[in-house]
Design an enzyme around this catalytic site. Structure first.
Site, PDB file in Angstrom:
ATOM      1  CE  LYS A 180      -1.844   2.931   3.079  1.00 56.46           C
ATOM      2  NZ  LYS A 180      -1.659   4.069   2.342  1.00 56.46           N
ATOM      3  N   GLY A 232       7.423   5.315   7.640  1.00 59.12           N
ATOM      4  CA  GLY A 232       6.548   6.653   7.702  1.00 59.12           C
ATOM      5  C   GLY A 232       6.703   7.251   9.078  1.00 59.12           C
ATOM      6  CB  SER A 233       4.850   9.859  10.596  1.00 59.52           C
ATOM      7  OG  SER A 233       3.525   9.324  10.562  1.00 59.52           O
ATOM      8  CB  VAL A 236       1.129   6.233  11.021  1.00 60.28           C
ATOM      9  CG1 VAL A 236       0.578   5.539  10.309  1.00 60.28           C
ATOM     10  CG2 VAL A 236       0.254   7.722  10.546  1.00 60.28           C
ATOM     11  N   GLY A 237       3.585   4.987  12.664  1.00 60.66           N
ATOM     12  CA  GLY A 237       4.359   3.718  13.048  1.00 60.66           C
ATOM     13  C   GLY A 237       3.878   3.295  14.418  1.00 60.66           C
ATOM     14  CD  GLU A 254      14.029   1.638   8.801  1.00 58.71           C
ATOM     15  OE1 GLU A 254      14.389   2.653   9.262  1.00 58.71           O
ATOM     16  OE2 GLU A 254      14.421   0.445   9.119  1.00 58.71           O
ATOM     17  CB  CYS A 288      13.463   9.488   6.993  1.00 61.37           C
ATOM     18  SG  CYS A 288      14.435   8.463   5.690  1.00 61.37           S
TER      19      CYS A 288
HETATM   20  P1  NAD Z   1       2.777   8.719   7.269  1.00 62.42           P
HETATM   21  O1  NAD Z   1       3.053   8.058   8.527  1.00 62.42           O
HETATM   22  O2  NAD Z   1       1.515   9.873   7.173  1.00 62.42           O
HETATM   23  O3  NAD Z   1       2.172   7.808   6.068  1.00 62.42           O
HETATM   24  C1  NAD Z   1       2.906   6.394   5.638  1.00 62.42           C
HETATM   25  C2  NAD Z   1       2.178   5.381   5.292  1.00 62.42           C
HETATM   26  O4  NAD Z   1       1.213   5.100   6.228  1.00 62.42           O
HETATM   27  C3  NAD Z   1       1.291   5.828   4.088  1.00 62.42           C
HETATM   28  O5  NAD Z   1       1.108   4.862   3.191  1.00 62.42           O
HETATM   29  C4  NAD Z   1      -0.031   6.002   4.790  1.00 62.42           C
HETATM   30  O6  NAD Z   1      -1.231   6.096   3.964  1.00 62.42           O
HETATM   31  C5  NAD Z   1      -0.257   4.909   5.780  1.00 62.42           C
HETATM   32  N1  NAD Z   1      -0.978   5.229   6.955  1.00 62.42           N
HETATM   33  C6  NAD Z   1      -1.780   6.260   7.450  1.00 62.42           C
HETATM   34  N2  NAD Z   1      -2.400   5.942   8.401  1.00 62.42           N
HETATM   35  C7  NAD Z   1      -2.310   4.616   8.828  1.00 62.42           C
HETATM   36  C8  NAD Z   1      -2.868   3.652   9.542  1.00 62.42           C
HETATM   37  N3  NAD Z   1      -3.531   4.174  10.575  1.00 62.42           N
HETATM   38  N4  NAD Z   1      -2.631   2.393   9.422  1.00 62.42           N
HETATM   39  C9  NAD Z   1      -1.702   1.949   8.507  1.00 62.42           C
HETATM   40  N5  NAD Z   1      -1.183   2.724   7.485  1.00 62.42           N
HETATM   41  C10 NAD Z   1      -1.383   4.026   7.738  1.00 62.42           C
HETATM   42  O7  NAD Z   1       4.182   9.411   6.439  1.00 62.42           O
HETATM   43  P2  NAD Z   1       4.253   9.895   5.251  1.00 62.42           P
HETATM   44  O8  NAD Z   1       3.757  11.423   5.546  1.00 62.42           O
HETATM   45  O9  NAD Z   1       3.806   9.458   4.142  1.00 62.42           O
HETATM   46  O10 NAD Z   1       5.914   9.957   5.174  1.00 62.42           O
HETATM   47  C11 NAD Z   1       6.744  10.925   5.919  1.00 62.42           C
HETATM   48  C12 NAD Z   1       7.315  10.401   7.339  1.00 62.42           C
HETATM   49  O11 NAD Z   1       8.174   8.989   6.803  1.00 62.42           O
HETATM   50  C13 NAD Z   1       8.185  11.114   7.747  1.00 62.42           C
HETATM   51  O12 NAD Z   1       7.998  10.931   9.213  1.00 62.42           O
HETATM   52  C14 NAD Z   1       9.588  10.345   7.456  1.00 62.42           C
HETATM   53  O13 NAD Z   1      10.739  10.789   8.342  1.00 62.42           O
HETATM   54  C15 NAD Z   1       9.152   9.222   7.429  1.00 62.42           C
HETATM   55  N6  NAD Z   1      10.290   8.366   6.492  1.00 62.42           N
HETATM   56  C16 NAD Z   1      11.181   7.727   7.373  1.00 62.42           C
HETATM   57  C17 NAD Z   1      11.828   6.671   6.500  1.00 62.42           C
HETATM   58  C18 NAD Z   1      12.906   6.092   7.183  1.00 62.42           C
HETATM   59  O14 NAD Z   1      13.685   5.065   6.594  1.00 62.42           O
HETATM   60  N7  NAD Z   1      13.095   6.086   8.467  1.00 62.42           N
HETATM   61  C19 NAD Z   1      12.167   6.883   5.244  1.00 62.42           C
HETATM   62  C20 NAD Z   1      11.241   7.918   4.502  1.00 62.42           C
HETATM   63  C21 NAD Z   1      10.237   8.388   5.148  1.00 62.42           C
END
Ligand code: NAD
Length: 498
Positions: A180, A232-233, A236-237, A254, A288
């Protein structure tokens, strides 16, 4: 709004078929450099779509896990070759859907190529251990085993690289996948999955479902899922982790970062300025690993900041498709609002706005989510702009009097992804290398620029101990089985018989 009747609708990929969501709804993907441009319509999927994709992945697993790993790897190698052929087109699609400049989107596709090639090599490795047994006529070894169906939830900032970082190792280990992607960047995920389809990945081995939190939630909770790999963030993680915990799934997270570059008084200042520019404003600060904090030794603070600000001010902001552009827009209106909110927070906290600080919204910028490259000076380590991930073109510059103080500031945040030091003193470099508590560390280079064959990931609120990339990724997508073969023809009791 300029609705184009010819806008293409993209479907989910489930069990080897491109299909519409049962919801009958779609969502738009728009160009952040020009909000009038709709890139495509994508399926606004529901839990039923996820369940269909997971069922397809579960069916495909029975055959895929028994396909010899070198054969699985041949398909990855073919996919890498196909990515090479389409690199330019995929880079352009990516710039249109998320804004970063072409040079960088080419790099994003290249990262997918590198990872797919690297993991194809693992088709003939996946080394286990063969060890002597403590008993006679007994053989002892360990082998990697796939886990089953893997859910992959990815962000928008590396829209092809990150899916490839997860899918390639999962496949070579013998797992099947449901992906996804972020709703802001589904096209790059479609492009990647289409390549896998084109090279003959069997139906159901890789599935794609587009949509939002509802889709991601089901992917984290469903019984059939054995691994959840999320990037992701941190907010959400944490939710994903909580949702997956009752089912004892393996969860790979991550998450966010607040990365630091330390500039010591003996640093090559011009090199440090270049590094801070690239680390802070590359990808519009939306990495990130972005260098959103810079800690500068007080002896060189003024001269560094003057030069850094001048260079940031001179960056050419614009549409990433223009080869002259050095920094594109924020990915979305809401991301831009976050940037603007933090600029206000920084001012209110008493930091000095050295350059930037404004949205760009006239002329060529009028229809996009552009912001000036922004630097705050006189930042105190405890300020919110020095602690919280902004994910935009905003860098907080702080003073230090010693290496110890710089390391304490560097470590004094919730995150632990990447850090760097600019110095010509090898003792300082090695001390920082040892004492910065991050998953990635650079010497005389910015906090960004990881290569695919070493582990990638962070400590503290950035990650939960797993690593992406390199052979470390195999540890996420496989588990060890230890095997003992006794060919003595009699009962031998470990730790008891000699
Ligand atoms: P986000 O957490 O908003 O979304 C990430 C993913 O999670 C998306 O696909 C989103 O649709 C999905 N999502 C949203 N709510 C969810 C839920 N309740 N359950 C499951 N999935 C859900 O992050 P973003 O805005 O897409 O990306 C930016 C973030 O990602 C920043 O915090 C950045 O630091 C982080 N990031 C980390 C790395 C790493 O390797 N550490 C790499 C790239 C980005």
């Amino acid at each position: 709004m300029d609705e184009d009747a010819t806008v293409q609708t993209y479907q989910n990929y489930i069990g080897g078929e491109w299909v519409s969501s049962v919801s009958g709804r779609t969502f738009e993907n728009r160009n952040p450099a020009n909000d009038d441009e709709v890139i495509g319509l994508f399926q606004d999927s529901t839990t039923s779509d996820v369940e269909a994709a997971l069922a397809a992945a579960a069916r495909a697993y029975d055959t895929w896990r028994l396909t010899p790993a070198p054969k699985r790897a041949e398909l990855l190698l073919a996919a890498a070759a196909r990515l090479v052929q389409h690199k330019e087109a995929f880079a352009r699609d990516m710039t249109r859907e998320m804004g970063k400049v072409l040079e960088e989107t080419r790099g994003d596709v290249q990262e997918a190529i590198d990872m797919t090639q690297f993991m194809a090599g693992e088709g003939r490795r996946q080394y286990g251990q063969t060890v002597p047994s403590e008993l006679r006529d007994k053989f002892a070894m360990s082998v990697r085993q796939p886990l089953g169906v893997c859910s992959m939830i990815t962000p928008w900032n590396f829209p092809m690289a990150i899916p490839s970082w997860k899918i390639a190792p999962a496949l070579v280990c013998g797992n099947t996948v449901v992906l996804k992607p972020a709703t802001l960047t589904p096209l790059s995920a479609v492009n990647f999955v289409k390549v896998l389809e084109d090279v003959g990945i069997p139906p159901g081995v890789v599935n794609l479902v587009t949509g939002g939190a509802e889709v991601g939630t089901r992917m984290a909770t469903h019984d059939v899922v054995k691994v959840v790999s999320f990037t992701g963030s941190t907010v959400v993680g944490r939710l994903v982790n909580q949702n997956a915990a009752p089912g004892f799934k393996k969860v790979h997270l991550e998450m966010g970062g607040k990365n630091v570059i330390v500039v010591m008084d003996d640093a090559q200042l011009e090199l440090a300025v270049e590094g801070c520019l690239w680390g802070g404003f590359g990808t519009t600060g939306q990495r990130c690993t972005a260098a959103s904090r810079v800690v500068v030794h007080e002896k060189v603070y003024d001269v560094f900041l003057r030069e850094f600000a001048a260079r940031a001010k001179a960056l050419r902001v614009g549409n990433g498709l223009d080869e002259q552009t050095q920094m594109g827009p924020s990915v979305s209106e809401s991301q831009l609002q976050t940037v603007m909110k933090y600029v206000e927070i920084g001012r209110a906290e008493g930091a000095t706005l050295v350059t930037g600080g404004h949205r760009l919204d006239t002329g060529a910028y009028a229809r996009g989510w552009f912001h000036e490259p922004t630097i705050f000076g006189d930042v105190a380590p405890g300020m919110r702009i020095a602690q919280e991930e902004i994910f935009g073109p905003v860098v907080s510059v702080m003073r230090c009097r010693s290496l110890d103080e710089a390391i304490a500031i560097g470590n004094g945040v919730a995150y632990g992804l990447s850090a760097s030091i600019y110095t010509r003193d090898i003792n300082k470099a090695f001390t920082a290398m040892r004492d910065m508590y991050t998953g990635i560390f650079y010497v005389n280079a910015p906090t960004i620029g990881a290569e695919v064959h070493l582990p990638f990931g962070g400590t503290k609120a950035t990650g939960n101990g797993h690593r992406e990339a390199g052979t470390a990724a195999l540890d996420v997508f496989s588990e060890w089985k230890s095997i003992y073969v006794d060919f003595s023809g009699r009962l031998q009791r470990a730790q008891i018989d000699t």
